[in-house]
Design a protein around this motif. Structure first.
Motif, PDB file in Angstrom:
ATOM      1  N   PHE A 140       0.822  -1.207   0.000  1.00 32.33           N
ATOM      2  CA  PHE A 140       0.000   0.000   0.000  1.00 32.33           C
ATOM      3  C   PHE A 140       0.856   1.257   0.000  1.00 32.33           C
ATOM      4  N   GLU A 141       1.912   1.272   0.786  1.00 29.68           N
ATOM      5  CA  GLU A 141       2.802   2.440   0.818  1.00 29.68           C
ATOM      6  C   GLU A 141       3.350   2.743  -0.574  1.00 29.68           C
ATOM      7  N   LEU A 142       3.796   1.698  -1.260  1.00 34.89           N
ATOM      8  CA  LEU A 142       4.348   1.876  -2.597  1.00 34.89           C
ATOM      9  C   LEU A 142       3.281   2.376  -3.560  1.00 34.89           C
ATOM     10  N   LYS A 143       2.100   1.781  -3.513  1.00 41.16           N
ATOM     11  CA  LYS A 143       0.998   2.190  -4.387  1.00 41.16           C
ATOM     12  C   LYS A 143       0.609   3.633  -4.114  1.00 41.16           C
ATOM     13  N   LEU A 144       0.556   4.017  -2.860  1.00 43.16           N
ATOM     14  CA  LEU A 144       0.177   5.380  -2.497  1.00 43.16           C
ATOM     15  C   LEU A 144       1.145   6.392  -3.093  1.00 43.16           C
ATOM     16  N   LEU A 145       2.437   6.175  -2.900  1.00 43.72           N
ATOM     17  CA  LEU A 145       3.421   7.118  -3.421  1.00 43.72           C
ATOM     18  C   LEU A 145       3.382   7.169  -4.949  1.00 43.72           C
ATOM     19  N   GLN A 146       3.211   6.028  -5.583  1.00 42.04           N
ATOM     20  CA  GLN A 146       3.133   6.015  -7.042  1.00 42.04           C
ATOM     21  C   GLN A 146       1.904   6.764  -7.535  1.00 42.04           C
ATOM     22  N   GLU A 147       0.761   6.568  -6.889  1.00 41.33           N
ATOM     23  CA  GLU A 147      -0.470   7.227  -7.315  1.00 41.33           C
ATOM     24  C   GLU A 147      -0.414   8.741  -7.098  1.00 41.33           C
ATOM     25  N   LEU A 148       0.360   9.168  -6.116  1.00 46.76           N
ATOM     26  CA  LEU A 148       0.485  10.597  -5.840  1.00 46.76           C
ATOM     27  C   LEU A 148       1.540  11.266  -6.721  1.00 46.76           C
ATOM     28  N   GLU A 155      13.476  -0.301 -11.515  1.00 52.47           N
ATOM     29  CA  GLU A 155      14.005  -1.143 -12.576  1.00 52.47           C
ATOM     30  C   GLU A 155      15.366  -0.677 -13.065  1.00 52.47           C
ATOM     31  N   GLN A 156      15.656   0.641 -12.914  1.00 51.02           N
ATOM     32  CA  GLN A 156      16.927   1.201 -13.356  1.00 51.02           C
ATOM     33  C   GLN A 156      17.520   2.067 -12.256  1.00 51.02           C
ATOM     34  N   ASP A 157      18.859   2.197 -12.247  1.00 45.91           N
ATOM     35  CA  ASP A 157      19.488   3.084 -11.285  1.00 45.91           C
ATOM     36  C   ASP A 157      19.533   4.506 -11.845  1.00 45.91           C
ATOM     37  N   VAL A 158      20.132   5.438 -11.108  1.00 46.21           N
ATOM     38  CA  VAL A 158      20.117   6.839 -11.514  1.00 46.21           C
ATOM     39  C   VAL A 158      20.919   7.073 -12.793  1.00 46.21           C
ATOM     40  N   ILE A 163      18.814  -2.507 -12.983  1.00 48.47           N
ATOM     41  CA  ILE A 163      19.165  -2.968 -11.640  1.00 48.47           C
ATOM     42  C   ILE A 163      19.671  -4.407 -11.716  1.00 48.47           C
ATOM     43  N   ALA A 164      20.831  -4.638 -11.111  1.00 49.45           N
ATOM     44  CA  ALA A 164      21.411  -5.985 -11.062  1.00 49.45           C
ATOM     45  C   ALA A 164      21.086  -6.615  -9.713  1.00 49.45           C
ATOM     46  N   PRO A 165      20.543  -7.817  -9.679  1.00 52.94           N
ATOM     47  CA  PRO A 165      20.112  -8.414  -8.408  1.00 52.94           C
ATOM     48  C   PRO A 165      21.250  -8.614  -7.413  1.00 52.94           C
ATOM     49  N   ASP A 166      22.477  -8.819  -7.878  1.00 56.68           N
ATOM     50  CA  ASP A 166      23.590  -9.068  -6.963  1.00 56.68           C
ATOM     51  C   ASP A 166      24.382  -7.804  -6.634  1.00 56.68           C
ATOM     52  N   GLN A 167      23.903  -6.644  -7.078  1.00 51.07           N
ATOM     53  CA  GLN A 167      24.587  -5.367  -6.828  1.00 51.07           C
ATOM     54  C   GLN A 167      24.030  -4.706  -5.569  1.00 51.07           C
ATOM     55  N   SER A 168      24.900  -4.023  -4.810  1.00 53.68           N
ATOM     56  CA  SER A 168      24.462  -3.244  -3.654  1.00 53.68           C
ATOM     57  C   SER A 168      24.235  -1.793  -4.079  1.00 53.68           C
ATOM     58  N   TYR A 169      23.143  -1.201  -3.569  1.00 56.44           N
ATOM     59  CA  TYR A 169      22.775   0.160  -3.936  1.00 56.44           C
ATOM     60  C   TYR A 169      22.471   0.987  -2.687  1.00 56.44           C
ATOM     61  N   TYR A 170      22.537   2.300  -2.865  1.00 53.27           N
ATOM     62  CA  TYR A 170      21.946   3.226  -1.911  1.00 53.27           C
ATOM     63  C   TYR A 170      20.794   3.922  -2.614  1.00 53.27           C
ATOM     64  N   TYR A 171      19.639   3.916  -1.951  1.00 49.09           N
ATOM     65  CA  TYR A 171      18.448   4.513  -2.558  1.00 49.09           C
ATOM     66  C   TYR A 171      18.236   5.892  -1.960  1.00 49.09           C
ATOM     67  N   LEU A 172      18.156   6.907  -2.834  1.00 45.72           N
ATOM     68  CA  LEU A 172      18.019   8.296  -2.415  1.00 45.72           C
ATOM     69  C   LEU A 172      16.634   8.826  -2.757  1.00 45.72           C
ATOM     70  N   LEU A 200       9.480  -4.553  -7.451  1.00 47.70           N
ATOM     71  CA  LEU A 200       8.932  -4.308  -8.783  1.00 47.70           C
ATOM     72  C   LEU A 200       7.959  -5.403  -9.187  1.00 47.70           C
ATOM     73  N   SER A 201       8.269  -6.645  -8.827  1.00 47.42           N
ATOM     74  CA  SER A 201       7.418  -7.784  -9.188  1.00 47.42           C
ATOM     75  C   SER A 201       6.415  -8.133  -8.091  1.00 47.42           C
ATOM     76  N   ASP A 202       6.330  -7.281  -7.047  1.00 50.64           N
ATOM     77  CA  ASP A 202       5.364  -7.468  -5.965  1.00 50.64           C
ATOM     78  C   ASP A 202       5.575  -8.791  -5.224  1.00 50.64           C
ATOM     79  N   ASP A 203       6.843  -9.138  -5.000  1.00 47.32           N
ATOM     80  CA  ASP A 203       7.194 -10.377  -4.311  1.00 47.32           C
ATOM     81  C   ASP A 203       7.934 -10.029  -3.016  1.00 47.32           C
ATOM     82  N   TYR A 204       7.277 -10.266  -1.882  1.00 53.03           N
ATOM     83  CA  TYR A 204       7.857  -9.955  -0.579  1.00 53.03           C
ATOM     84  C   TYR A 204       8.120 -11.222   0.234  1.00 53.03           C
ATOM     85  N   SER A 205       8.342 -12.331  -0.451  1.00 58.28           N
ATOM     86  CA  SER A 205       8.522 -13.606   0.245  1.00 58.28           C
ATOM     87  C   SER A 205       9.912 -13.744   0.850  1.00 58.28           C
ATOM     88  N   ASN A 206      10.897 -13.051   0.305  1.00 57.65           N
ATOM     89  CA  ASN A 206      12.270 -13.159   0.799  1.00 57.65           C
ATOM     90  C   ASN A 206      12.436 -12.325   2.073  1.00 57.65           C
TER      91      ASN A 206
END
Length: 242
Positions: A140-148, A155-158, A163-172, A200-206
């Motif tokens: 819901f938080e993600l949907k809310l911010l996207q809708e606003l 999917e992409q960095d700055v 986005i590479a699954p094995d890469q470490s990022y800082y999100y700003l 992105l794929s709506d998978d929170y199982s991990n």
């Protein structure tokens, strides 16, 4: 249909919050499907025999009729919608958290039909425990911010790289994912590319995705909410760090 008094009949709404007004009335903050967040005056609603006294309840699908040209409309009637809900325990606290988010972030009289539909479904998920509570909140938080209109590139960095699954990022906030920067250089949140792709794929199982997505959404919401913290967020943290 609107009249010269801007009357709206039988509009689907949810009650976000109510507070007393003078001796016998209430002001209700509503989330309307077609008109967004509305403030309405329910005259006499605190009187024992008021027809609306027991209907101005959070989390219940309702239909409201109001009129008026000012920001505070006059509420003329309420009817029950379909599928009454019962939220209990931690799910109830999660519902109050959603309502506080909407009160703080939704502009007045700005319709968000898709968000209204998603809010309604989220309440049903909470009532029926259709998914883990924490995952329900992240979605819901993600949907809310996207809708606003707050861009959350996942999917992409700055730099425009995928986005590479094995890469470490800082999100700003208001920028996105930055690869190869240290914590000392940024006020962002560190997370893995796998977490961003899971969101992105709506998978929170991990379990890692669950933890890192919580940290990310806390950062982003704090950025857009400003200095005033959410009361229900602290309560949820005290319960089970949802």
């Amino acid at each position: 249909m609107a009249t010269t008094l801007n009357r709206q009949d039988h509009q689907p709404v949810y009650v976000l919050h109510t507070y007393p007004f003078k001796e016998t009335s209430l002001v209700a903050e509503l989330f309307s499907r077609d008109f967004g967040r509305m403030a309405v005056l329910a005259k006499g609603a605190r009187r024992p025999r008021s027809a609306m006294r027991g209907m101005l309840q959070a989390f219940q699908p309702l239909q409201a009729t109001w009129s008026g040209k000012s920001e505070l409309k006059n509420l003329h009637g309420m009817e029950w919608g379909e599928g009454l809900l019962l939220l209990q325990g931690e799910a109830l606290m999660c519902g109050f958290y959603l309502n506080e988010l909407l009160l703080r972030l939704l502009p007045r009289e700005d319709g968000h039909e898709a968000l209204f539909t998603y809010y309604s479904q989220t309440l049903r998920n909470l009532a029926h425990q259709a998914a883990p509570l924490a995952s329900t909140l992240r979605r819901f938080e993600l949907k809310l911010l996207q809708e606003l209109g707050y861009a959350l590139p996942l999917e992409q960095d700055v730099a425009g790289q995928e986005i590479a699954p094995d890469q470490s990022y800082y999100y700003l906030p208001e920028q996105g994912a930055v690869a190869g920067r240290s914590a000392a250089q940024t006020n962002g949140v560190q997370l893995s590319g796998a977490t961003l792709l899971d969101m992105l794929s709506d998978d929170y199982s991990n379990p890692q995705t669950q933890q890192q997505s919580k940290q990310l959404m806390r950062l982003l919401l704090a950025h857009y909410l400003g200095d005033k913290p959410l009361h229900t967020r602290q309560l949820l943290m005290d319960l089970q760090a949802l």
